[in-house]
Design a protein around this motif. Structure first.
Motif, PDB file in Angstrom:
ATOM      1  N   HIS A   1       0.846  -1.455   0.099  1.00 57.50           N
ATOM      2  CA  HIS A   1      -0.153   0.446   0.094  1.00 57.50           C
ATOM      3  C   HIS A   1       0.664   1.746   0.074  1.00 57.50           C
ATOM      4  O   HIS A   1       0.388   2.245  -0.429  1.00 57.50           O
ATOM      5  CB  HIS A   1      -0.903  -0.636   1.290  1.00 57.50           C
ATOM      6  N   ASP A   2       2.002   1.269   0.634  1.00 60.61           N
ATOM      7  CA  ASP A   2       2.703   2.817   0.820  1.00 60.61           C
ATOM      8  C   ASP A   2       3.751   2.365  -0.812  1.00 60.61           C
ATOM      9  O   ASP A   2       3.156   3.962  -1.340  1.00 60.61           O
ATOM     10  CB  ASP A   2       4.260   2.559   2.009  1.00 60.61           C
ATOM     11  N   ARG A   3       3.609   1.553  -1.494  1.00 60.03           N
ATOM     12  CA  ARG A   3       3.807   1.758  -3.010  1.00 60.03           C
ATOM     13  C   ARG A   3       2.768   2.391  -3.786  1.00 60.03           C
ATOM     14  O   ARG A   3       3.402   2.655  -4.824  1.00 60.03           O
ATOM     15  CB  ARG A   3       5.043   0.173  -2.951  1.00 60.03           C
ATOM     16  N   ALA A   4       2.030   1.469  -3.528  1.00 61.90           N
ATOM     17  CA  ALA A   4       1.264   2.081  -4.694  1.00 61.90           C
ATOM     18  C   ALA A   4       0.174   3.116  -4.481  1.00 61.90           C
ATOM     19  O   ALA A   4       0.587   3.827  -5.410  1.00 61.90           O
ATOM     20  CB  ALA A   4      -0.324   0.825  -4.297  1.00 61.90           C
ATOM     21  N   LEU A   5       0.863   4.356  -2.911  1.00 55.98           N
ATOM     22  CA  LEU A   5       0.395   5.810  -2.759  1.00 55.98           C
ATOM     23  C   LEU A   5       1.578   6.207  -3.753  1.00 55.98           C
ATOM     24  O   LEU A   5       0.964   7.426  -4.226  1.00 55.98           O
ATOM     25  CB  LEU A   5       0.085   6.400  -1.582  1.00 55.98           C
ATOM     26  N   ALA A   6       2.900   5.589  -3.504  1.00 54.54           N
ATOM     27  CA  ALA A   6       4.234   6.617  -4.202  1.00 54.54           C
ATOM     28  C   ALA A   6       3.302   7.009  -5.546  1.00 54.54           C
ATOM     29  O   ALA A   6       3.863   7.823  -5.913  1.00 54.54           O
ATOM     30  CB  ALA A   6       5.200   6.157  -3.088  1.00 54.54           C
ATOM     31  N   LEU A   7       3.229   5.625  -6.349  1.00 53.31           N
ATOM     32  CA  LEU A   7       3.192   5.211  -7.687  1.00 53.31           C
ATOM     33  C   LEU A   7       2.389   6.437  -7.704  1.00 53.31           C
ATOM     34  O   LEU A   7       2.016   6.855  -9.218  1.00 53.31           O
ATOM     35  CB  LEU A   7       3.000   3.745  -7.952  1.00 53.31           C
ATOM     36  N   ALA A   8       0.692   6.405  -7.473  1.00 51.93           N
ATOM     37  CA  ALA A   8      -0.044   7.311  -7.342  1.00 51.93           C
ATOM     38  C   ALA A   8      -0.078   8.737  -7.753  1.00 51.93           C
ATOM     39  O   ALA A   8      -0.867   9.060  -7.868  1.00 51.93           O
ATOM     40  CB  ALA A   8      -1.827   6.334  -6.837  1.00 51.93           C
ATOM     41  N   VAL A   9       0.900   8.943  -6.364  1.00 49.68           N
ATOM     42  CA  VAL A   9       0.840  10.632  -6.218  1.00 49.68           C
ATOM     43  C   VAL A   9       2.255  11.038  -8.175  1.00 49.68           C
ATOM     44  O   VAL A   9       1.580  12.316  -8.395  1.00 49.68           O
ATOM     45  CB  VAL A   9       1.117  10.835  -4.950  1.00 49.68           C
ATOM     46  N   LYS A  10       2.864   9.892  -8.018  1.00 50.27           N
ATOM     47  CA  LYS A  10       3.261  10.359  -9.125  1.00 50.27           C
ATOM     48  C   LYS A  10       2.476   9.796 -10.783  1.00 50.27           C
ATOM     49  O   LYS A  10       3.373  11.122 -10.925  1.00 50.27           O
ATOM     50  CB  LYS A  10       5.001   8.856  -9.360  1.00 50.27           C
ATOM     51  N   SER A  11       1.754   9.119 -10.285  1.00 51.38           N
ATOM     52  CA  SER A  11       0.620   9.388 -11.490  1.00 51.38           C
ATOM     53  C   SER A  11       0.217  10.692 -11.878  1.00 51.38           C
ATOM     54  O   SER A  11      -0.315  11.256 -13.240  1.00 51.38           O
ATOM     55  CB  SER A  11       0.640   8.273 -12.108  1.00 51.38           C
ATOM     56  N   GLY A  12       0.136  11.250 -10.345  1.00 47.63           N
ATOM     57  CA  GLY A  12      -1.473  12.774 -10.698  1.00 47.63           C
ATOM     58  C   GLY A  12      -2.350  12.401 -11.203  1.00 47.63           C
ATOM     59  O   GLY A  12      -2.857  13.440 -11.472  1.00 47.63           O
ATOM     60  N   ASP A  13      -2.775  10.961 -10.997  1.00 46.23           N
ATOM     61  CA  ASP A  13      -4.227  10.658 -11.615  1.00 46.23           C
ATOM     62  C   ASP A  13      -4.897  11.072 -10.245  1.00 46.23           C
ATOM     63  O   ASP A  13      -4.967  10.078  -9.454  1.00 46.23           O
ATOM     64  CB  ASP A  13      -3.588   9.078 -12.203  1.00 46.23           C
ATOM     65  N   ALA A  14      -5.655  11.532  -9.810  1.00 46.74           N
ATOM     66  CA  ALA A  14      -6.345  11.855  -8.189  1.00 46.74           C
ATOM     67  C   ALA A  14      -7.136  10.220  -8.814  1.00 46.74           C
ATOM     68  O   ALA A  14      -7.462  10.248  -7.363  1.00 46.74           O
ATOM     69  CB  ALA A  14      -7.674  12.651  -8.708  1.00 46.74           C
ATOM     70  N   PRO A  15      -8.546  10.165  -9.501  1.00 48.17           N
ATOM     71  CA  PRO A  15      -9.290   8.753  -8.898  1.00 48.17           C
ATOM     72  C   PRO A  15      -8.407   7.350  -8.295  1.00 48.17           C
ATOM     73  O   PRO A  15      -8.172   6.643  -7.616  1.00 48.17           O
ATOM     74  CB  PRO A  15      -9.788   8.177 -10.044  1.00 48.17           C
ATOM     75  N   VAL A  16      -6.632   7.832  -9.015  1.00 47.26           N
ATOM     76  CA  VAL A  16      -5.836   6.328  -8.153  1.00 47.26           C
ATOM     77  C   VAL A  16      -5.246   6.949  -6.817  1.00 47.26           C
ATOM     78  O   VAL A  16      -5.722   5.756  -6.655  1.00 47.26           O
ATOM     79  CB  VAL A  16      -4.777   6.725  -9.417  1.00 47.26           C
ATOM     80  N   VAL A  17      -5.297   8.146  -6.793  1.00 51.37           N
ATOM     81  CA  VAL A  17      -4.755   8.537  -5.488  1.00 51.37           C
ATOM     82  C   VAL A  17      -5.048   7.941  -4.459  1.00 51.37           C
ATOM     83  O   VAL A  17      -5.758   7.389  -3.601  1.00 51.37           O
ATOM     84  CB  VAL A  17      -4.332  10.188  -5.427  1.00 51.37           C
ATOM     85  N   GLY A  18      -7.054   8.178  -5.373  1.00 54.28           N
ATOM     86  CA  GLY A  18      -7.749   8.013  -4.365  1.00 54.28           C
ATOM     87  C   GLY A  18      -8.207   6.615  -4.285  1.00 54.28           C
ATOM     88  O   GLY A  18      -8.232   5.737  -2.722  1.00 54.28           O
ATOM     89  N   HIS A  19      -7.564   5.402  -5.233  1.00 50.08           N
ATOM     90  CA  HIS A  19      -7.912   3.832  -5.211  1.00 50.08           C
ATOM     91  C   HIS A  19      -6.711   3.913  -4.006  1.00 50.08           C
ATOM     92  O   HIS A  19      -6.863   2.637  -2.952  1.00 50.08           O
ATOM     93  CB  HIS A  19      -7.813   3.423  -5.961  1.00 50.08           C
ATOM     94  N   ALA A  20      -5.442   4.420  -4.125  1.00 51.72           N
ATOM     95  CA  ALA A  20      -4.510   4.193  -3.350  1.00 51.72           C
ATOM     96  C   ALA A  20      -4.528   4.656  -2.008  1.00 51.72           C
ATOM     97  O   ALA A  20      -4.199   3.644  -1.039  1.00 51.72           O
ATOM     98  CB  ALA A  20      -3.197   4.294  -3.711  1.00 51.72           C
ATOM     99  N   LEU A  21      -6.014   5.362  -1.786  1.00 47.97           N
ATOM    100  CA  LEU A  21      -5.527   5.686  -0.156  1.00 47.97           C
ATOM    101  C   LEU A  21      -7.028   4.296   0.918  1.00 47.97           C
ATOM    102  O   LEU A  21      -6.351   4.454   1.734  1.00 47.97           O
ATOM    103  CB  LEU A  21      -6.063   7.663  -0.338  1.00 47.97           C
ATOM    104  N   ALA A  22      -8.104   4.058  -0.610  1.00 44.86           N
ATOM    105  CA  ALA A  22      -8.902   3.277   0.007  1.00 44.86           C
ATOM    106  C   ALA A  22      -8.090   2.219   0.566  1.00 44.86           C
ATOM    107  O   ALA A  22      -8.058   1.948   1.299  1.00 44.86           O
ATOM    108  CB  ALA A  22      -9.388   2.856  -0.343  1.00 44.86           C
TER     109      ALA A  22
END
Length: 148
Positions: free
Chosen positions: A60-81
């Motif tokens: 989950h830590d890696r997923a959130l870092a990747l999501a933030v790097k992508s700049g894709d808000a729905p993906v960041v939201g999914h990683a936060l879930a």
């Protein structure tokens, strides 16, 4: 993803096979941070369901870092879930509700169609009750994006 459907049905063995197949396919293509973040979030959810808290946290830590790097808000939201799911596994349901609210704020919409978001929200609501769940979720929605 087919692994998500298998995991939602409780078939963790099939989910693992499907995710392993997806990882192999992803490695054979140019890097797409959104896909990698989404798959890594799913792997973190699976690790949590399998009872491997350390692997779930790392994924989950890696997923959130990747999501933030992508700049894709729905993906960041999914990683936060995914992080909200970790909070549930750790018994901190109030924090899980705050994180879910933050995920909603980051995404820019309240209702996440993902099975994982609904599953985590339902688990949290069952423990906290609707009023406390809503109060905590609103705290999360009020956070600044960088604080989520």
């Amino acid at each position: 993803m087919r692994g998500d459907f298998a995991r939602a049905d409780g078939d963790l063995e099939t989910a693992r096979r499907r995710y392993d197949e997806a990882v192999r396919l992803l490695r054979s293509t140019p890097a797409i941070p959104q896909l990698e973040a989404t798959l890594t979030t799913s792997l973190g959810m699976l690790a949590g369901q399998e009872g491997d808290a350390a692997a779930a946290r790392a994924l989950h830590d890696r997923a959130l870092a990747l999501a933030v790097k992508s700049g894709d808000a729905p993906v960041v939201g999914h990683a936060l879930a995914g992080h909200a799911a970790l909070a549930v596994h750790e018994g901190d349901h109030a924090r899980a509700a705050v994180i879910l609210g933050g995920a909603e704020a980051v995404r820019g919409f309240v209702h996440d169609p993902s099975v994982d978001h609904r599953r985590v929200a339902d688990a949290v609501r069952a423990v906290l009750g609707s009023v406390e769940f809503s109060r905590c979720r609103e705290r999360g929605r009020a956070l600044r994006r960088d604080d989520t």
